[in-house]
Design a protein around this motif. Structure first.
Motif, mmCIF file in Angstrom:
data_model
loop_
_atom_site.group_PDB
_atom_site.id
_atom_site.type_symbol
_atom_site.label_atom_id
_atom_site.label_comp_id
_atom_site.label_asym_id
_atom_site.label_seq_id
_atom_site.Cartn_x
_atom_site.Cartn_y
_atom_site.Cartn_z
ATOM 1 N N ARG A 53 0.837 -1.213 0.000
ATOM 2 C CA ARG A 53 0.000 0.000 0.000
ATOM 3 C C ARG A 53 0.865 1.254 0.000
ATOM 4 N NH1 ARG A 53 -3.247 -2.842 3.821
ATOM 5 N NH2 ARG A 53 -2.303 -1.648 5.527
ATOM 6 N N ALA A 54 1.946 1.225 0.795
ATOM 7 C CA ALA A 54 2.831 2.394 0.869
ATOM 8 C C ALA A 54 3.466 2.678 -0.484
ATOM 9 C CB ALA A 54 3.899 2.173 1.935
ATOM 10 N N LEU A 55 3.965 1.647 -1.156
ATOM 11 C CA LEU A 55 4.606 1.838 -2.450
ATOM 12 C C LEU A 55 3.621 2.358 -3.483
ATOM 13 C CD1 LEU A 55 6.894 -1.333 -2.641
ATOM 14 C CD2 LEU A 55 7.546 1.011 -2.053
ATOM 15 N N GLU A 56 2.399 1.868 -3.427
ATOM 16 C CA GLU A 56 1.380 2.339 -4.366
ATOM 17 C C GLU A 56 1.059 3.819 -4.149
ATOM 18 O OE1 GLU A 56 -3.285 1.383 -5.601
ATOM 19 O OE2 GLU A 56 -2.221 0.100 -4.164
ATOM 20 N N LYS A 57 0.900 4.207 -2.891
ATOM 21 C CA LYS A 57 0.569 5.600 -2.606
ATOM 22 C C LYS A 57 1.736 6.528 -2.923
ATOM 23 C CE LYS A 57 -2.930 4.610 0.925
ATOM 24 N NZ LYS A 57 -4.047 5.274 0.212
ATOM 25 N N VAL A 58 2.960 6.086 -2.621
ATOM 26 C CA VAL A 58 4.128 6.907 -2.921
ATOM 27 C C VAL A 58 4.287 7.053 -4.438
ATOM 28 C CG1 VAL A 58 6.653 6.975 -2.816
ATOM 29 C CG2 VAL A 58 5.315 6.462 -0.758
ATOM 30 N N ALA A 59 4.078 5.977 -5.186
ATOM 31 C CA ALA A 59 4.180 6.049 -6.644
ATOM 32 C C ALA A 59 3.182 7.051 -7.204
ATOM 33 C CB ALA A 59 3.956 4.667 -7.251
ATOM 34 N N THR A 60 1.955 7.038 -6.709
ATOM 35 C CA THR A 60 0.944 7.984 -7.172
ATOM 36 C C THR A 60 1.347 9.417 -6.858
ATOM 37 O OG1 THR A 60 -0.811 6.346 -6.883
ATOM 38 C CG2 THR A 60 -1.476 8.659 -6.951
ATOM 39 N N ASP A 61 1.855 9.629 -5.660
ATOM 40 C CA ASP A 61 2.262 10.970 -5.230
ATOM 41 C C ASP A 61 3.415 11.487 -6.094
ATOM 42 O OD1 ASP A 61 2.146 13.169 -3.204
ATOM 43 O OD2 ASP A 61 4.165 12.463 -2.735
ATOM 44 N N LYS A 62 4.418 10.654 -6.326
ATOM 45 C CA LYS A 62 5.593 11.091 -7.090
ATOM 46 C C LYS A 62 5.287 11.204 -8.580
ATOM 47 C CE LYS A 62 7.349 11.149 -3.145
ATOM 48 N NZ LYS A 62 7.194 12.418 -2.395
ATOM 49 N N ARG A 63 4.352 10.392 -9.093
ATOM 50 C CA ARG A 63 3.919 10.530 -10.478
ATOM 51 C C ARG A 63 3.275 11.887 -10.706
ATOM 52 N NH1 ARG A 63 0.357 6.390 -10.711
ATOM 53 N NH2 ARG A 63 2.186 5.025 -10.599
ATOM 54 N N ARG A 64 2.465 12.321 -9.754
ATOM 55 C CA ARG A 64 1.845 13.644 -9.865
ATOM 56 C C ARG A 64 2.906 14.738 -9.840
ATOM 57 N NH1 ARG A 64 1.533 16.922 -6.209
ATOM 58 N NH2 ARG A 64 1.774 15.351 -4.578
#
Length: 573
Positions: free
Chosen positions: A389-400
């Protein structure tokens, strides 16, 4: 008439400013002196004398002699701004500096050696183990944090300086109580090919508002006062390491926290200019990245860059302190400014989008790097589901962030670096930055920066309990000397704890009604605090009793301390 209570800190700041700026008094007796000096009032541990040398203390005295009075004046100006905000005056883009914003000709100094690629920066405290982990992390930059991720115990302040001193001389190591040995795998500095084997170090000193009570500055008239935490942290690091950093192909680089105006940036620029001349360092060697983490600074981004243009590398979107700053600034202005549960304040709400897009466009127009903020989610090596879950949320944040034009970002854990790096690599392709993306499509207004009602959402009873739990558990950790704490799979530091306690204060003082229909008042909050206390797992040496005392002072008393760390530091550290 101002109806907002003046905090103890602000009263002391005003008195200090009045004392500093009036004509020096004539004094007699054994404490009178013609030269300023620094007194060490705390015990010296192992190797402290290597940092607190007579020459280094003399340099600190020079810094305070020249800049302590201006610092106090600027802190007093902060008080005036807070009073005006409490009485209904909103922040604005300054008409008196419109010519700076309109002048398209000027640029900042830009990246120094070793700062050209900032795709992923790791943040963390400067104790020996964490310093080694950061230097071995594979990040491009290590934010060596003497501020929000460090509890400013005397031990942490000085031993953090020893860690940095040793790291820059290839002698940093650590052996844990269990006998595990930690060493730095690569060489600090640039190779002949211009590459770095370890992250470039950017040190973050404490903000202008904080003092170092274990060092006392005696001015020319014999008056004594606590030293400035900012000048102590900067001065010791610069004095011992500026030349060494240049030898390594780098330079003395700094993150500047908690600025509230371009005049505070000007003070830092003056400190840099004086320090370089004083130690014979070429002008422009220093590079600073400024955290835009107050609502006041958001309206003065270009002016801050302008004041620091000879020493500036970029700006950072300090998201958590920024949210705290808005709550603090407008906490008594009525229901329009009441925030919902902390979990509902995301980076995609309109006022946060306006803030980050303005930062990117402002930076790139002036040749400055725009660095993104830190997602609070962290992995758990013992729980694959939490890590996923952490990796998914971090990926979304950094993609933005990468898509918006940021040139790099922060992470708080080494395991997040590959995820964050992948998102920036996908956008950067062959480049090491996005300075070419000027974001001319961005036109942010004052109303957009202040559009709090668009968040929507509500306050839940569980949201209140979560804030009390987070604040108390973080404060307890901080009182034990741990400034960055993993709590419920989130990385909490002073900024996130400030959000939690300031929301509680605002909800109580606004008589906010929860979505369940509960009025949030002091009596009910006491039952919540008691419930949180009952559910905590106590242990030998814990500081929960002290933490609850601090929490009650900063969240439940009518007077709102501007920073929770100030009364906690004064009373307990």
């Amino acid at each position: 008439m101002n109806t907002t209570p003046t905090s103890t800190l602000e009263r002391e700041t005003t008195r200090a400013s009045e004392t500093t700026t009036r004509e020096p008094a004539t004094t007699t007796g054994s404490f009178a002196t013609s030269q300023p000096w620094i007194e060490v009032t705390a015990p010296l541990g192992d190797r402290y004398s290597e940092i607190l040398t007579p020459e280094a203390l003399a340099f600190l005295a020079e810094l305070h002699d020249r800049f302590a009075g201006i610092r106090h004046d600027l802190l007093a100006a902060r008080l005036q701004t807070r009073v005006a905000s409490a009485n209904g005056r909103d922040p604005r883009f300054l008409p008196e500096t419109a010519s700076v914003r309109a002048d398209a000709s000027w640029r900042v100094a830009g990246a120094g050696p070793g700062l050209e690629d900032r795709r992923v920066e790791i943040t963390g405290p400067t104790d020996r183990k964490m310093a080694i982990n950061a230097l071995n992390s594979g990040a491009k930059v290590w934010l060596a944090d003497q501020e929000d991720a460090t509890s400013p115990t005397w031990t942490n302040v000085i031993e953090g300086q020893i860690s940095l001193f040793d790291a820059l001389r290839g002698q940093l190591s650590f052996t844990s109580p269990e006998g595990r040995e930690y060493t730095v795998a690569g060489r600090v500095g640039l190779t002949h090919g211009g590459e770095a084997e370890t992250p470039t170090i950017v040190m973050r000193p404490r903000g202008w508002h904080l003092v170092e009570k274990h060092l006392r500055f005696h001015d020319r008239s014999g008056r004594a006062m606590s030293a400035s935490g900012s000048l102590v942290d900067f001065g010791l690091y610069f004095f011992h390491n500026a030349r060494r950093l240049i030898e390594l192909g780098l330079g003395p680089y700094f993150y500047l926290p908690k600025l509230e105006s371009h005049r505070e940036a000007r003070l830092w620029n003056d400190v840099f200019s004086f320090s370089q001349d004083h130690l014979g360092i070429p002008q422009g060697t220093v590079r600073a990245t400024v955290l835009i983490e107050t609502i006041q600074a958001a309206f003065e981004m270009e002016e801050i860059l302008y004041e620091l243009r000879d020493h500036c590398a970029g700006l950072n979107a300090g998201r958590w302190d920024y949210i705290f700053s808005i709550i603090k600034t407008f906490r008594s202005r009525g229901r329009r400014w009441v925030f919902p549960d902390r979990s509902e304040i995301t980076m995609t709400v309109p006022f946060m989008r306006a803030y980050t897009e303005l930062l990117v466009s402002t930076c790139h127009r002036r040749g400055a790097y725009a660095i993104g903020g830190m997602s609070a989610f962290i992995p758990n090596r013992r729980d694959p589901e939490v890590t996923g879950r952490a990796l998914e949320k971090v990926a979304t944040d950094k993609r933005r962030e990468a898509g918006d034009g940021f040139d790099g970002t922060w992470v708080a854990h080494p395991d997040l670096i590959p995820t964050a790096r992948a998102e920036f690599d996908a956008v950067f392709e062959d480049r090491s930055d996005q300075l070419h993306r000027l974001r001319d499509d961005v036109h942010v207004t004052a109303a957009q920066l202040l559009d709090i009602p668009s968040i929507g959402g509500s306050v839940s009873e569980e949201g209140v309990r979560d804030n009390v739990r987070i604040a108390v558990r973080y404060i307890e950790s901080w009182l034990r000397g741990i400034g960055a704490a993993a709590i419920d799979n989130l990385m909490e530091d002073a900024a996130t704890a400030e959000i939690s306690r300031s929301q509680v204060w605002q909800w109580v003082n606004d008589n906010t009604i929860t979505r369940e229909g509960r009025r949030i008042d002091a009596a009910w909050l006491e039952t919540v605090v008691t419930g949180v206390s009952d559910e905590l797992e106590r242990f030998d040496g814990d500081r929960f009793d002290d933490a609850f005392a601090v929490f009650r002072q900063v969240a439940l008393e009518p007077e709102f301390p501007t920073f929770l760390t100030i009364p906690a530091y004064t009373r307990f550290l």
